[in-house]
Design a protein around this motif. Structure first.
Motif, PDB file in Angstrom:
ATOM      1  N   PHE A   8       0.830  -1.207   0.000  1.00  0.00           N
ATOM      2  CA  PHE A   8       0.000   0.000   0.000  1.00  0.00           C
ATOM      3  C   PHE A   8       0.859   1.249   0.000  1.00  0.00           C
ATOM      4  O   PHE A   8       0.605   2.202  -0.748  1.00  0.00           O
ATOM      5  N   ILE A   9       1.890   1.231   0.825  1.00  0.00           N
ATOM      6  CA  ILE A   9       2.769   2.399   0.888  1.00  0.00           C
ATOM      7  C   ILE A   9       3.499   2.567  -0.430  1.00  0.00           C
ATOM      8  O   ILE A   9       3.678   3.686  -0.939  1.00  0.00           O
ATOM      9  N   PHE A  12       1.200   4.024  -2.912  1.00  0.00           N
ATOM     10  CA  PHE A  12       0.936   5.445  -2.642  1.00  0.00           C
ATOM     11  C   PHE A  12       2.097   6.300  -3.081  1.00  0.00           C
ATOM     12  O   PHE A  12       1.920   7.371  -3.689  1.00  0.00           O
ATOM     13  N   ALA A  15       2.224   6.539  -6.840  1.00  0.00           N
ATOM     14  CA  ALA A  15       1.197   7.480  -7.331  1.00  0.00           C
ATOM     15  C   ALA A  15       1.600   8.910  -7.070  1.00  0.00           C
ATOM     16  O   ALA A  15       1.413   9.806  -7.918  1.00  0.00           O
ATOM     17  N   ALA A  16       2.215   9.176  -5.921  1.00  0.00           N
ATOM     18  CA  ALA A  16       2.651  10.537  -5.624  1.00  0.00           C
ATOM     19  C   ALA A  16       3.752  10.953  -6.572  1.00  0.00           C
ATOM     20  O   ALA A  16       3.801  12.096  -7.038  1.00  0.00           O
TER      21      ALA A  16
END
Length: 316
Positions: A8-9, A12, A15-16
């Motif tokens: 998940f990290i 994320f 995506a960032a």
């Protein structure tokens, strides 16, 4: 569990990172589009500004016209609603009047029903009495036939009377015509009578004057006769007295006698003239005067009675 958190990290962060790479290009694109939109909306030249103003004015005029048309439609709709409201009000008034009339009609209907009931009762009573009055009806029919024959007789008599009335009316018209003629003749006779009465009154006045004159002349004639008689008596007495006195007074006696005779003849002539005037043209005195011969100018005889009467008539 830890692996899921790590994945998940990692996702994320990926995506960032991608967002950080794509964000500047997206910002530039948004800036360009915003600038273009502002440039299209905001005029940059005077013509564009004037055109924009004209467009705004046209839009404003269109909006005002739409509002006016809408206001007019609303006014018309308001007037229609007002008319409908007045009509509804009149209908309500009429409805109240109709309700009152309906109540009156119901009351009249009830009265008519009561009258109908009483009439039905009276009709039943009349039907009961109808049988009783059949005999009277037959008698009345017989009486009617008698009256019809009597009426025919009276019509004939009336026709005869009308004929007689027409004849009498004709006679009455003739009598009225004769009456008018008689009235005209009577008026003419009345006029003649009035004229004759006026002439008679004038003649009576004239006769009264002549009678007074005749009375005066007769009185004078009587006085003259008395004087003549006294004179004759004196002469007779003097004749008896002696011839001496007779010789002295002979001349005066002759003159006195002549004057008395002349006065008596004059009075007699006046009396005869007045009498002839009273008797009118039919008097025989006029014929006697015409037959008597007048005195000639060379004749020395005393003046006659006829001459004296003619001399009295000449001044008239």
């Amino acid at each position: 569990m830890i692996e899921s958190a790590l994945f998940f990290i990692l996702g994320f962060l990926s995506a960032a990172f991608l967002a950080a790479l794509v964000a500047p290009s997206i910002w530039r694109r948004a800036t360009v589009l915003t600038r273009r939109r502002i440039e299209t909306e905001v005029p940059l030249t005077l013509n564009e500004i004037q055109a924009d103003k004209d467009s705004l004015r046209a839009e404003h005029a269109m909006a005002v016209r739409k509002l006016e048309m809408r206001l007019k439609a609303l006014n018309e709709k308001y007037a229609e609603r007002k008319i409908e409201l007045g009509t509804s009000h009149e209908k309500l008034k009429r409805l109240s009047t109709l309700e009152i009339e309906l109540e009156e009609l119901r009351r009249q209907q009830e009265e008519r029903e009561r009258e109908l009931a009483s009439t039905s009762n009276a009709l039943a009573a009349a039907e009961q009495s109808l049988g009783q009055h059949k005999g009277e009806l037959e008698m009345l029919q017989l009486r009617q036939s008698e009256l019809s024959s009597l009426a025919d007789t009276l019509r004939i008599e009336i026709a005869v009377r009308e004929t007689e009335l027409g004849r009498l009316t004709g006679e009455l018209d003739d009598m009225r015509h004769e009456r008018r003629k008689t009235d005209a003749t009577q008026r003419e006779l009345s006029t003649e009578v009035k004229s004759a009465q006026a002439a008679l009154a004038s003649e009576r006045k004239r006769n009264a004057v002549l009678e007074k004159k005749l009375e005066r002349l007769l009185a004078n004639l009587t006085d003259a006769r008395e004087k003549l008689e006294r004179r004759e008596n004196e002469l007779a007495r003097l004749r008896k007295g002696g011839s001496a006195q007779k010789t002295g007074s002979k001349a005066s006696q002759a003159a006195t006698d002549a004057a008395l005779r002349d006065e008596m003849q004059e009075l007699a002539a006046e009396v005869v003239a007045v009498t002839a005037e009273r008797e009118g043209p039919q008097s025989p005195i006029h014929k006697a005067l015409e037959q008597a011969q007048p005195k000639s100018g060379s004749d020395k005889a005393p003046e006659s009675l006829a001459d004296r009467i003619r001399s009295l008539k000449k001044p008239e």
